[in-house]
Write a protein that holds these residues in place. Structure first.
Motif, mmCIF file in Angstrom:
data_model
loop_
_atom_site.group_PDB
_atom_site.id
_atom_site.type_symbol
_atom_site.label_atom_id
_atom_site.label_comp_id
_atom_site.label_asym_id
_atom_site.label_seq_id
_atom_site.Cartn_x
_atom_site.Cartn_y
_atom_site.Cartn_z
ATOM 1 N N ALA A 8 0.727 -0.998 -0.392
ATOM 2 C CA ALA A 8 0.183 0.305 0.355
ATOM 3 C C ALA A 8 0.582 0.893 -0.012
ATOM 4 O O ALA A 8 0.691 2.352 -0.597
ATOM 5 C CB ALA A 8 -1.125 -0.224 1.216
ATOM 6 N N ILE A 9 2.435 0.989 0.698
ATOM 7 C CA ILE A 9 2.881 2.638 0.823
ATOM 8 C C ILE A 9 3.858 2.421 -0.336
ATOM 9 O O ILE A 9 4.286 3.632 -0.218
ATOM 10 C CB ILE A 9 3.348 2.389 1.962
ATOM 11 N N GLY A 10 3.663 1.408 -0.930
ATOM 12 C CA GLY A 10 4.855 1.463 -2.370
ATOM 13 C C GLY A 10 6.048 1.011 -2.389
ATOM 14 O O GLY A 10 6.818 0.952 -3.201
ATOM 15 N N ALA A 11 6.451 0.778 -1.633
ATOM 16 C CA ALA A 11 7.629 -0.336 -0.755
ATOM 17 C C ALA A 11 7.782 -1.149 -2.623
ATOM 18 O O ALA A 11 7.223 -2.059 -2.820
ATOM 19 C CB ALA A 11 7.105 -1.331 0.577
ATOM 20 N N LYS A 12 9.610 -1.150 -2.321
ATOM 21 C CA LYS A 12 9.744 -2.520 -3.493
ATOM 22 C C LYS A 12 9.376 -3.803 -3.248
ATOM 23 O O LYS A 12 10.179 -4.676 -4.320
ATOM 24 C CB LYS A 12 10.906 -1.794 -3.914
#
Length: 138
Positions: free
Chosen positions: A96-100
C-alpha cells in the motif's frame, strides 16, 4: 513444486538495488531482540533504517514511527520482525505504501502474503536474515 522464497538472485537484488531506505517493523530499543542487532548491521552496510513499532522509539539514532503508514517519506524495503500471524498485514501495508520489496525474517513465513506481494510486483524473501546475507554478497 515448492517455490523458493529466498532465491539468491532476489536476495541480491533487494540488498543491492531495491534502495537504501529500510523500514524495520518490530524494531525498538530492546537490545535483546534480533531486530536491534540486524538494524545495526544494515546501518553499517549503508542502509537508512526506519524503526516501526507501536512505541515509535528512536533507535540507532533514527526516529521511529508507530506504523508504516505514518512514515512521511518513501520506503524501499520493509523488513518484518513480527510473528507470522501479524506479518501478512505488514506485507499488505508495504504494498500500500509503494515499497519495492518485503523481507520476512528468519522464522517469519506467510505463503499467502508472499503470493499477494509478488503478484503486486514486489520482490520478497521469507525466512532469511539480511544481516547474514549482506556480508555474504559477492
Amino acid at each position: 513444486m515448492h517455490a523458493d522464497h529466498a532465491d539468491t538472485e532476489t536476495i541480491r537484488r533487494i540488498l543491492t538495488s531495491a534502495g537504501d531506505t529500510w523500514a524495520v517493523v518490530g524494531l525498538s530499543n530492546n537490545q535483546h531482540r534480533a531486530a536491534y542487532g540486524v538494524a545495526g548491521v544494515l546501518q553499517r552496510f549503508g542502509k537508512r533504517i526506519v524503526p516501526v513499532h507501536p512505541k515509535a522509539e528512536t533507535v540507532h539514532g533514527e526516529p521511529g514511527y508507530a506504523s508504516l503508514r505514518d512514515i512521511p517519506f518513501p520506503v524501499d524495503v520493509v523488513d518484518v520482525f513480527v510473528n507470522s500471524e501479524l506479518a501478512g498485514e505488514v506485507a499488505d501495508q508495504a504494498v500500500a505504501i509503494g515499497a519495492k520489496a518485503v523481507w520476512f525474517q528468519l522464522g517469519v513465513i506467510d505463503e499467502k502474503a508472499y503470493e499477494r506481494s509478488t503478484a503486486a510486483g514486489l520482490d520478497m524473501v521469507m525466512d532469511r536474515c539480511p544481516a547474514i546475507e549482506i556480508p555474504a554478497l559477492p
